[in-house]
Design an enzyme around this catalytic site. Structure first.
Site, PDB file in Angstrom:
ATOM      1  N   HIS A 136      23.148 -46.675  59.622  1.00 27.89           N
ATOM      2  CA  HIS A 136      22.502 -45.858  60.668  1.00 27.89           C
ATOM      3  C   HIS A 136      23.366 -46.297  62.098  1.00 27.89           C
ATOM      4  O   HIS A 136      22.793 -47.426  62.559  1.00 27.89           O
ATOM      5  CB  HIS A 136      21.146 -45.686  60.797  1.00 27.89           C
ATOM      6  CG  HIS A 136      20.913 -44.579  61.819  1.00 27.89           C
ATOM      7  ND1 HIS A 136      20.979 -43.238  61.674  1.00 27.89           N
ATOM      8  CD2 HIS A 136      20.680 -44.535  63.150  1.00 27.89           C
ATOM      9  CE1 HIS A 136      20.520 -42.470  62.677  1.00 27.89           C
ATOM     10  NE2 HIS A 136      20.311 -43.394  63.564  1.00 27.89           N
TER      11      HIS A 136
ATOM     12  N   GLY B  69      27.579 -31.467  72.040  1.00 28.82           N
ATOM     13  CA  GLY B  69      27.250 -30.555  70.681  1.00 28.82           C
ATOM     14  C   GLY B  69      26.685 -31.417  69.504  1.00 28.82           C
ATOM     15  O   GLY B  69      26.564 -30.804  68.468  1.00 28.82           O
TER      16      GLY B  69
ATOM     17  N   THR C 258      24.513 -32.782  67.061  1.00 26.36           N
ATOM     18  CA  THR C 258      22.990 -32.152  66.844  1.00 26.36           C
ATOM     19  C   THR C 258      22.350 -33.368  65.825  1.00 26.36           C
ATOM     20  O   THR C 258      21.084 -33.110  65.825  1.00 26.36           O
ATOM     21  CB  THR C 258      23.048 -30.810  66.239  1.00 26.36           C
ATOM     22  OG1 THR C 258      23.876 -30.824  64.822  1.00 26.36           O
ATOM     23  CG2 THR C 258      23.729 -29.764  67.262  1.00 26.36           C
TER      24      THR C 258
ATOM     25  N   HIS D  89      29.110 -39.296  63.113  1.00 22.92           N
ATOM     26  CA  HIS D  89      29.786 -38.556  61.833  1.00 22.92           C
ATOM     27  C   HIS D  89      31.028 -38.147  62.432  1.00 22.92           C
ATOM     28  O   HIS D  89      31.304 -37.901  63.662  1.00 22.92           O
ATOM     29  CB  HIS D  89      28.972 -37.525  61.130  1.00 22.92           C
ATOM     30  CG  HIS D  89      28.371 -36.527  62.189  1.00 22.92           C
ATOM     31  ND1 HIS D  89      27.343 -36.740  63.016  1.00 22.92           N
ATOM     32  CD2 HIS D  89      28.857 -35.327  62.586  1.00 22.92           C
ATOM     33  CE1 HIS D  89      27.061 -35.642  63.882  1.00 22.92           C
ATOM     34  NE2 HIS D  89      28.038 -34.544  63.497  1.00 22.92           N
TER      35      HIS D  89
END
Length: 113
Positions: free
Chosen positions: A45, A92, A94, A99
């Site tokens: 993560h 943007g 979200t 990623h």
């Protein structure tokens, strides 16, 4: 941690996996913006590009290696593809797990690139 991508990596949420190794997991986007739209994520993560450090940066190289491999396997390497990573809410982003979007399979628009 309540991260949707961490749950996908653990198999708690289903995905259409297209690639996996010890560092990286890749799967088809559930809301594709192009005929080929794969998300490539580190298994560790990392919230965004802002959290990339010398200690975890090797995964970025691996993500680009995987992107090139998948582009070839998915038949978009020669025609061209785009790799996008949004950082922060204003861009943007979200899901706050680093990623990369691998997009291709059609002529992509050039606005905001």
């Amino acid at each position: 941690m309540d991260c949707i991508f961490c749950k996908i990596i653990k198999g708690e949420i289903p995905s259409k996996k297209v690639y996996e190794d010890e560092l990286v997991y890749a799967f088809n986007d559930i809301n594709p913006m192009a005929p080929v739209h794969v998300l490539i994520i580190p298994k560790q993560h990392i919230s965004s590009v802002n959290e990339v450090t010398p200690e975890n940066s090797a995964v970025i190289s691996r993500i680009y290696e995987v992107a090139a491999k998948l582009a070839s396997e998915l038949g978009i390497a020669e025609s061209g593809y785009r790799i996008v990573s949004n950082t922060g809410a204003d861009s943007g982003q979200t899901v706050f797990h680093l990623h990369f979007h691998l997009l291709g399979g059609t002529k992509l628009r050039f606005e905001m690139c």
